[in-house]
Design an enzyme around this catalytic site. Structure first.
Site, short mmCIF file in Angstrom:
data_model
loop_
_atom_site.label_atom_id
_atom_site.label_comp_id
_atom_site.label_asym_id
_atom_site.label_seq_id
_atom_site.Cartn_x
_atom_site.Cartn_y
_atom_site.Cartn_z
N LYS A 47 39.33 -45.40 52.67
CA LYS A 47 37.93 -45.72 52.58
C LYS A 47 37.18 -46.36 51.50
CE LYS A 47 33.58 -42.77 52.53
NZ LYS A 47 32.95 -41.55 52.69
N ARG B 94 23.57 -42.71 53.45
CA ARG B 94 23.12 -41.74 52.16
C ARG B 94 21.52 -41.62 52.16
NH1 ARG B 94 26.93 -45.18 47.96
NH2 ARG B 94 28.90 -44.87 48.75
N LYS C 29 30.59 -45.01 43.74
CA LYS C 29 31.64 -44.21 44.10
C LYS C 29 33.19 -44.86 43.84
CE LYS C 29 29.24 -41.12 47.24
NZ LYS C 29 28.97 -40.51 48.80
N GLU D 219 47.96 -45.70 50.56
CA GLU D 219 47.22 -44.57 50.73
C GLU D 219 47.59 -43.75 52.00
OE1 GLU D 219 44.78 -42.58 49.32
OE2 GLU D 219 43.77 -43.84 47.91
N LYS E 156 37.75 -47.45 57.03
CA LYS E 156 36.27 -47.58 56.80
C LYS E 156 35.98 -48.40 55.95
CE LYS E 156 32.66 -44.39 55.92
NZ LYS E 156 32.29 -42.94 55.76
N SER F 288 27.09 -47.12 59.19
CA SER F 288 25.56 -47.19 59.03
C SER F 288 25.06 -48.61 58.96
CB SER F 288 24.88 -45.92 58.26
OG SER F 288 25.35 -46.49 56.98
N TYR G 213 27.34 -45.54 65.86
CA TYR G 213 25.94 -44.64 66.18
C TYR G 213 25.60 -45.26 67.57
CZ TYR G 213 26.47 -43.44 61.27
OH TYR G 213 27.03 -42.87 60.08
#
Ligand code: PBG
Length: 333
Positions: free
Chosen positions: A200, A210, A224, A240, A255, A281, A320
């Site tokens: 990610k 968010r 982040k 990872e 992602k 999003s 979505y």
């Protein structure tokens, strides 16, 4: 064999619909879709999400008939994201593992109504922390790994107990897959699946999400980047994913989506594990906004994007656009 023009004319196989259909290399159907939804506490509530035109957050009672209709048309799974009231956010994020919390009770209600619909829950603390970060922060705002993993493990167990089929840690802490797998084995949740957000990236395309979960105000410009991956990196994604496979992940997410399909293709060739992609999003809002302005055709662009995910090697896509796609696919029959 060295065929060349005019022996080889690439356009021959493109000259009619029937032959294009025969040589098509990938397929896409409702089976490839996962619908991410935002849930509100309370009853009879729906609120539009400003930065995601056309999308709303719903209380569970209002969401039920919506997902019921999609499930009837073949939708296999949804992914739940809670919107938590300010009064329930805290430094230690303890609401995250409240057995009567919003996610836990939503899982129970949805399972009761639609036992065959797969439910994926998000494992991360961002909806529950005052900082808006995915974990517990120290006095300097640094996210503490091992302390966070303890809370994530409790959160995951509470979701499994509520009946979640798949838990999806999206927090990017180290060692959380192993810790969650361990607690699941100890508590006999042998079949509860772990979908790890293994690669990610710290992406700018999460902005509208968010807003949707009300964490951007809390984040207050802090990034982040101390736990999500640098978008300039590719070999790190292999490391990872290798770690998470060894720790007990059943499937992995890469992602964001479209701008990161090079990672999907690379991982597909390297590891034998199902790969999901998250059409996030910001990607939704980009297509939607361009379509609303008449700059692109929405249906054909979205369907093209879905084939791109499949071509790169994704087994499924969180998007979505799921309800719209299901409607469009239905119309094609
Ligand atoms: C946080 C989380 C994020 C998304 C899913 N889970 C945002 C973030 O990392 O800040 C983003 C999804 C999207 O943008 O659609 N645990």
């Amino acid at each position: 064999m060295n065929k060349s023009y005019p022996n080889t004319r690439m356009r021959r196989n493109r000259s009619a619909k029937f032959v294009r259909n025969l040589v098509r290399e990938t397929s896409f159907s409702v089976n490839d879709l996962i619908y991410p939804v935002f849930i509100l506490p309370g009853k009879n509530k729906q609120e539009p999400i400003k930065s995601m035109p056309g999308k709303k957050r719903y209380s569970v009672d209002m969401l039920l008939p919506i997902i019921g209709k999609l499930h009837k048309k073949g939708l296999n799974a949804i992914a739940l994201f809670p919107v938590i009231g300010k009064e329930k956010k805290s430094k230690d994020a303890k609401e995250a593992f409240n057995p009567r919390g919003l996610v836990q009770s939503a899982v129970k209600k949805i399972k009761k109504e639609y036992p065959n619909l797969g439910i994926i829950t998000d494992i991360a603390l961002d909806p529950f922390t005052l900082s808006g970060h995915d974990g517990i922060v120290d006095s300097k705002g640094y996210v503490l790994n091992d302390k966070t993993v303890k809370v994530l493990t409790k959160q995951a167990l509470s979701h499994a107990e509520a009946g979640a089929d798949i838990v999806a840690p999206s927090d990017m802490m180290d060692g959380r897959i192993l810790a969650i797998r361990d607690v699941f084995e100890k508590n006999k949740f042998h079949n509860t699946k772990i979908l790890s957000y293994a690669a990610k990236y710290a992406s700018n395309f999460y902005g509208p999400f968010r807003d949707a979960v009300d964490s951007s105000k809390n984040l207050n410009d802090s990034s982040k980047e101390t736990y999500q991956m640098d978008f300039a990196n590719i070999t790190e994604a292999s490391l990872e994913i290798n770690l998470d496979i060894n720790e007990g992940a059943d499937m992995v997410i890469i992602k964001p989506g479209l701008p990161y399909l090079d990672i999907v293709a690379k991982i597909k060739n390297k590891f034998s594990i199902p790969i999901f992609s998250y059409h996030v999003s910001g990607e939704y809002s980009m297509i939607k906004s361009a379509a609303l302005k008449g700059c692109i055709d929405e249906k054909s662009s979205v369907l093209e994007a879905m084939y791109c995910f499949k071509r790169a090697g994704c087994n499924a896509v969180l998007t979505y656009y799921t309800p719209e796609i299901i409607k469009w696919l239905d119309g094609n029959k």
